[in-house]
Write a protein that holds these residues in place. Structure first.
Motif, PDB file in Angstrom:
ATOM      1  N   ARG A 190       0.831  -1.200   0.000  1.00  0.00           N
ATOM      2  CA  ARG A 190       0.000   0.000   0.000  1.00  0.00           C
ATOM      3  C   ARG A 190       0.871   1.259   0.000  1.00  0.00           C
ATOM      4  O   ARG A 190       0.529   2.273  -0.624  1.00  0.00           O
ATOM      5  CB  ARG A 190      -0.914   0.025   1.224  1.00  0.00           C
ATOM      6  CG  ARG A 190      -2.049  -0.980   1.188  1.00  0.00           C
ATOM      7  CD  ARG A 190      -3.060  -0.695   2.288  1.00  0.00           C
ATOM      8  NE  ARG A 190      -3.907  -1.857   2.530  1.00  0.00           N
ATOM      9  CZ  ARG A 190      -3.760  -2.711   3.531  1.00  0.00           C
ATOM     10  NH1 ARG A 190      -2.783  -2.521   4.422  1.00  0.00           N
ATOM     11  NH2 ARG A 190      -4.566  -3.740   3.669  1.00  0.00           N
ATOM     12  N   THR A 191       1.985   1.188   0.718  1.00  0.00           N
ATOM     13  CA  THR A 191       2.892   2.339   0.787  1.00  0.00           C
ATOM     14  C   THR A 191       3.409   2.708  -0.592  1.00  0.00           C
ATOM     15  O   THR A 191       3.471   3.890  -0.959  1.00  0.00           O
ATOM     16  CB  THR A 191       4.071   2.029   1.732  1.00  0.00           C
ATOM     17  OG1 THR A 191       3.570   1.777   3.052  1.00  0.00           O
ATOM     18  CG2 THR A 191       5.052   3.181   1.781  1.00  0.00           C
ATOM     19  N   VAL A 192       3.777   1.701  -1.377  1.00  0.00           N
ATOM     20  CA  VAL A 192       4.265   1.953  -2.732  1.00  0.00           C
ATOM     21  C   VAL A 192       3.144   2.509  -3.609  1.00  0.00           C
ATOM     22  O   VAL A 192       3.354   3.452  -4.383  1.00  0.00           O
ATOM     23  CB  VAL A 192       4.846   0.669  -3.357  1.00  0.00           C
ATOM     24  CG1 VAL A 192       5.190   0.889  -4.823  1.00  0.00           C
ATOM     25  CG2 VAL A 192       6.094   0.232  -2.593  1.00  0.00           C
ATOM     26  N   ALA A 193       1.944   1.936  -3.501  1.00  0.00           N
ATOM     27  CA  ALA A 193       0.813   2.420  -4.298  1.00  0.00           C
ATOM     28  C   ALA A 193       0.492   3.879  -3.960  1.00  0.00           C
ATOM     29  O   ALA A 193       0.255   4.706  -4.855  1.00  0.00           O
ATOM     30  CB  ALA A 193      -0.408   1.534  -4.064  1.00  0.00           C
ATOM     31  N   ASP A 194       0.505   4.220  -2.669  1.00  0.00           N
ATOM     32  CA  ASP A 194       0.231   5.602  -2.249  1.00  0.00           C
ATOM     33  C   ASP A 194       1.303   6.554  -2.780  1.00  0.00           C
ATOM     34  O   ASP A 194       1.000   7.661  -3.234  1.00  0.00           O
ATOM     35  CB  ASP A 194       0.175   5.688  -0.715  1.00  0.00           C
ATOM     36  CG  ASP A 194      -1.043   4.993  -0.136  1.00  0.00           C
ATOM     37  OD1 ASP A 194      -1.995   4.726  -0.893  1.00  0.00           O
ATOM     38  OD2 ASP A 194      -1.031   4.697   1.080  1.00  0.00           O
ATOM     39  N   PHE A 195       2.544   6.121  -2.720  1.00  0.00           N
ATOM     40  CA  PHE A 195       3.655   6.936  -3.223  1.00  0.00           C
ATOM     41  C   PHE A 195       3.502   7.172  -4.724  1.00  0.00           C
ATOM     42  O   PHE A 195       3.692   8.302  -5.214  1.00  0.00           O
ATOM     43  CB  PHE A 195       4.976   6.229  -2.930  1.00  0.00           C
ATOM     44  CG  PHE A 195       6.193   6.911  -3.493  1.00  0.00           C
ATOM     45  CD1 PHE A 195       6.786   7.971  -2.833  1.00  0.00           C
ATOM     46  CD2 PHE A 195       6.761   6.474  -4.691  1.00  0.00           C
ATOM     47  CE1 PHE A 195       7.918   8.600  -3.356  1.00  0.00           C
ATOM     48  CE2 PHE A 195       7.877   7.088  -5.219  1.00  0.00           C
ATOM     49  CZ  PHE A 195       8.464   8.157  -4.551  1.00  0.00           C
ATOM     50  N   ALA A 196       3.149   6.111  -5.453  1.00  0.00           N
ATOM     51  CA  ALA A 196       2.991   6.227  -6.904  1.00  0.00           C
ATOM     52  C   ALA A 196       1.870   7.204  -7.255  1.00  0.00           C
ATOM     53  O   ALA A 196       1.993   7.998  -8.201  1.00  0.00           O
ATOM     54  CB  ALA A 196       2.705   4.850  -7.509  1.00  0.00           C
TER      55      ALA A 196
END
Length: 236
Positions: free
Chosen positions: A170-176
């Motif tokens: 989720r952290t990567v998706a939010d960052f993207a």
């Protein structure tokens, strides 16, 4: 942007409070240990996958029959097959070890430079009770312009099943999303079934499977699986 967050993963009530934060240089050794241990855990799965391949089973049966016909000794024939299996497992260990070493001389040689000094890149760790228990990173996707690639996701064996892997994804998706990227892509192997289940649960869709050009790929039949998370699709 620090991009630090605290997660309790509502779908996993057994998980203690976990903080996802950016990597700092003091995390270097534990991050490398988590990665190395995670790769070594793949050895038995890799070995079992290869043993299930029809051409490998045919090879073992053929070797057994030839040795039995030549020596007329069941014990020697069994010993020969056992030695062949042992050699095969050592070959797998060597491939995993080589991959780890290449990684250590690649992006892991300077994590700060590889992920924290470049645009659309970052490296995070999951921290539980002051202990680093997981990692994830992202960088620009080479084959998909404008997208980011999720990389280096790993969770300590002792902390799996607690929703930490989901929180890292989720952290990567939010960052993207914050960077305005249309999608997140990732690559995994066909033997990493649990990882594939995680990604699919997080909304990733399988794009394709392909074999690497190396000779070992044609022997092992381990495929590379590409997944994509479409951030423009509602719900993602």
């Amino acid at each position: 942007m620090s991009h630090s967050s605290t997660s309790t993963a509502a779908d996993s009530p057994a998980m203690a409070e976990v903080k996802i934060r950016r990597y700092v240089d003091e995390d270097n050794l534990v991050v490398k240990d988590i990665f190395s241990l995670g790769m070594h855990e793949q050895i038995p799965y890799f070995f079992l996958h290869i043993l299930k391949q029809p051409h490998i089973q045919m090879l073992l049966v053929s070797v057994f029959c030839v040795l039995l016909a030549i020596s007329r000794s069941l014990l020697l024939a069994m010993l020969g097959v056992t030695l062949l299996l042992a050699a095969g497992r050592q070959g797998i260990c060597y491939m995993i070890y080589s991959y780890i070493q290449n990684s250590m001389h690649g992006d892991f040689s300077n994590i700060h430079q590889s992920y924290l000094e470049k645009p659309n890149s970052c490296f995070w760790v999951a921290e539980s009770q002051g202990q680093v228990v997981g990692t994830v990173a992202c960088c620009p996707a080479k084959q998909n312009e404008g997208c980011v690639e999720l990389r280096r996701v790993s969770v300590k064996h002792s902390h799996r099943g607690q929703g930490i892997g989901k929180a890292l994804c989720r952290t990567v998706a939010d960052f993207a999303r914050e960077q305005g990227c249309p999608a997140v892509v990732l690559y995994t192997s066909s033997i990493q079934i649990n990882a594939q289940k995680l990604y699919e649960h997080m909304g990733y869709e399988k794009v394709r499977e392909f074999a690497r050009p190396e000779l070992c790929s044609s022997i092992t039949k381990v495929m590379v699986v590409k997944y994509m998370l479409d951030l423009q699709q509602p719900g993602n």
